[in-house]
Design an enzyme around this catalytic site. Structure first.
Site, mmCIF file in Angstrom:
data_model
loop_
_atom_site.group_PDB
_atom_site.id
_atom_site.type_symbol
_atom_site.label_atom_id
_atom_site.label_comp_id
_atom_site.label_asym_id
_atom_site.label_seq_id
_atom_site.Cartn_x
_atom_site.Cartn_y
_atom_site.Cartn_z
ATOM 1 N N HIS A 1 -2.247 -5.393 1.560
ATOM 2 C CA HIS A 1 -3.540 -6.065 1.363
ATOM 3 C C HIS A 1 -3.265 -7.507 0.992
ATOM 4 C CE1 HIS A 1 -7.529 -7.083 -0.216
ATOM 5 N NE2 HIS A 1 -6.855 -7.715 -1.164
ATOM 6 N N GLU B 1 -9.557 -10.985 -7.475
ATOM 7 C CA GLU B 1 -8.596 -9.883 -7.292
ATOM 8 C C GLU B 1 -7.391 -10.018 -8.222
ATOM 9 O OE1 GLU B 1 -9.800 -8.855 -2.652
ATOM 10 O OE2 GLU B 1 -7.824 -9.703 -3.071
ATOM 11 N N LYS C 1 0.815 -1.214 0.000
ATOM 12 C CA LYS C 1 0.000 0.000 0.000
ATOM 13 C C LYS C 1 0.856 1.275 0.000
ATOM 14 C CE LYS C 1 -4.009 -2.142 2.314
ATOM 15 N NZ LYS C 1 -4.957 -2.037 3.455
ATOM 16 N N TYR D 1 -12.325 -2.147 -3.771
ATOM 17 C CA TYR D 1 -12.806 -2.305 -2.395
ATOM 18 C C TYR D 1 -14.336 -2.218 -2.308
ATOM 19 C CZ TYR D 1 -8.271 -2.388 0.027
ATOM 20 O OH TYR D 1 -7.042 -2.760 0.526
ATOM 21 N N ASN E 1 -2.030 0.376 6.692
ATOM 22 C CA ASN E 1 -1.440 -0.824 7.282
ATOM 23 C C ASN E 1 -0.603 -1.638 6.299
ATOM 24 O OD1 ASN E 1 -3.548 -1.783 5.805
ATOM 25 N ND2 ASN E 1 -4.611 -2.796 7.486
HETATM 26 O O1 CDP Z 1 -6.960 -5.826 5.009
HETATM 27 P P1 CDP Z 1 -7.738 -6.795 5.887
HETATM 28 O O2 CDP Z 1 -8.348 -7.935 5.113
HETATM 29 O O3 CDP Z 1 -6.903 -7.261 7.058
HETATM 30 O O4 CDP Z 1 -8.940 -5.955 6.559
HETATM 31 P P2 CDP Z 1 -10.421 -5.636 6.014
HETATM 32 O O5 CDP Z 1 -11.344 -5.790 7.181
HETATM 33 O O6 CDP Z 1 -10.727 -6.414 4.780
HETATM 34 O O7 CDP Z 1 -10.360 -4.076 5.672
HETATM 35 C C1 CDP Z 1 -9.782 -3.630 4.465
HETATM 36 C C2 CDP Z 1 -8.915 -2.440 4.767
HETATM 37 O O8 CDP Z 1 -9.736 -1.365 5.212
HETATM 38 C C3 CDP Z 1 -7.890 -2.613 5.899
HETATM 39 O O9 CDP Z 1 -6.694 -3.288 5.494
HETATM 40 C C4 CDP Z 1 -7.625 -1.175 6.275
HETATM 41 O O10 CDP Z 1 -6.739 -0.544 5.360
HETATM 42 C C5 CDP Z 1 -9.019 -0.549 6.133
HETATM 43 N N1 CDP Z 1 -9.738 -0.487 7.431
HETATM 44 C C6 CDP Z 1 -9.838 0.728 8.095
HETATM 45 O O11 CDP Z 1 -9.356 1.744 7.595
HETATM 46 N N2 CDP Z 1 -10.484 0.797 9.315
HETATM 47 C C7 CDP Z 1 -11.020 -0.306 9.860
HETATM 48 N N3 CDP Z 1 -11.646 -0.216 11.034
HETATM 49 C C8 CDP Z 1 -10.924 -1.544 9.191
HETATM 50 C C9 CDP Z 1 -10.278 -1.607 7.978
HETATM 51 MG MG MG Z 2 -9.799 -7.902 3.629
#
Ligand code: CDP
Ligand code: MG
Length: 138
Positions: free
Chosen positions: A115, A126, A9, A49, A112
Site C-alpha cells: 500500500h 495515514e 501487505k 480503508y 498486491n
Molecule cells: O492500492 P492502490 O492505491 O493502488 O489502489 P486503491 O484503488 O486505492 O485500492 C486499495 C486496495 O484495494 C488495492 O491495493 C487492492 O488491494 C484492493 N482492490 C481490490 O481488491 N480490487 C480492486 N478492483 C481494486 C482494489
Molecule cells: Mg489507494
C-alpha cells in the site's frame, strides 16, 4: 523532503519478501524512517480503508489485511509519495511496469503486496494512524 505511509501487505510478509521490497524502496532513494511489524484487527483494517467502504472489494480487502502480519513504514525522500507509487506499480499487477514491486511480487489485484499513500493529505493522516511523533526519528 516528503513522507509517505507504506504497508507491506500479508501476501508479501507471508512469502518473506520484506527485505526484497525494502531494497527496492532504498534503491529508489526512499529512506525507511520508521517501521514496525504488526497484525491489524478487522476493525483497524476497516478504519484504515474506510475511504473504500462502499466499494465491492471492501470486505475482502479488510479480511485480507487482518489475516496475517503487515509491516507498516514511513518512507522519506524527494517526492516520496509519487516516487513510492512508481516503485509500487499499478494496482493490478497485470498493468504494472516491469521492475515494480507489484509486477514482480503481487499475486492478484487484491493481494498486491504493498500500500502507498496517494496524496499529501492522505499521507499525513495515514502516518498518524500508525505512528506517533516520537517514533519518527528521520
Ligand atoms: O492500492 P492502490 O492505491 O493502488 O489502489 P486503491 O484503488 O486505492 O485500492 C486499495 C486496495 O484495494 C488495492 O491495493 C487492492 O488491494 C484492493 N482492490 C481490490 O481488491 N480490487 C480492486 N478492483 C481494486 C482494489
Ligand atoms: Mg489507494
Amino acid at each position: 523532503m516528503e513522507r509517505t505511509l507504506s504497508i507491506i501487505k500479508p501476501d508479501a510478509t507471508r512469502r518473506n519478501l520484506t527485505g526484497k521490497i525494502n531494497a527496492k524502496f532504498e534503491h529508489a532513494g526512499l529512506r525507511i524512517v520508521a517501521q514496525k511489524r504488526i497484525q491489524l484487527t478487522r476493525a483497524q483494517a476497516g478504519a484504515f480503508y474506510a475511504v473504500h467502504e462502499e466499494r465491492p472489494f471492501y470486505d475482502e480487502l479488510c479480511e485480507f489485511m487482518a489475516s496475517e502480519p503487515v509491516v507498516v513504514q514511513v518512507l522519506e525522500g524527494d517526492n516520496a509519495i509519487a516516487r513510492n507509487r512508481e516503485v509500487m506499480g499499478a494496482t493490478n499487477p497485470k498493468d504494472a511496469e516491469p521492475g515494480t514491486v507489484r509486477a514482480e511480487f503481487a499475486e492478484s489485484v487484491g493481494e498486491n503486496s504493498v500500500h502507498g499513500s496517494d496524496s499529501p493529505e492522505t499521507a499525513r493522516a495515514e502516518i498518524a494512524f500508525f505512528f506517533s511523533g516520537l517514533e519518527l526519528v528521520g
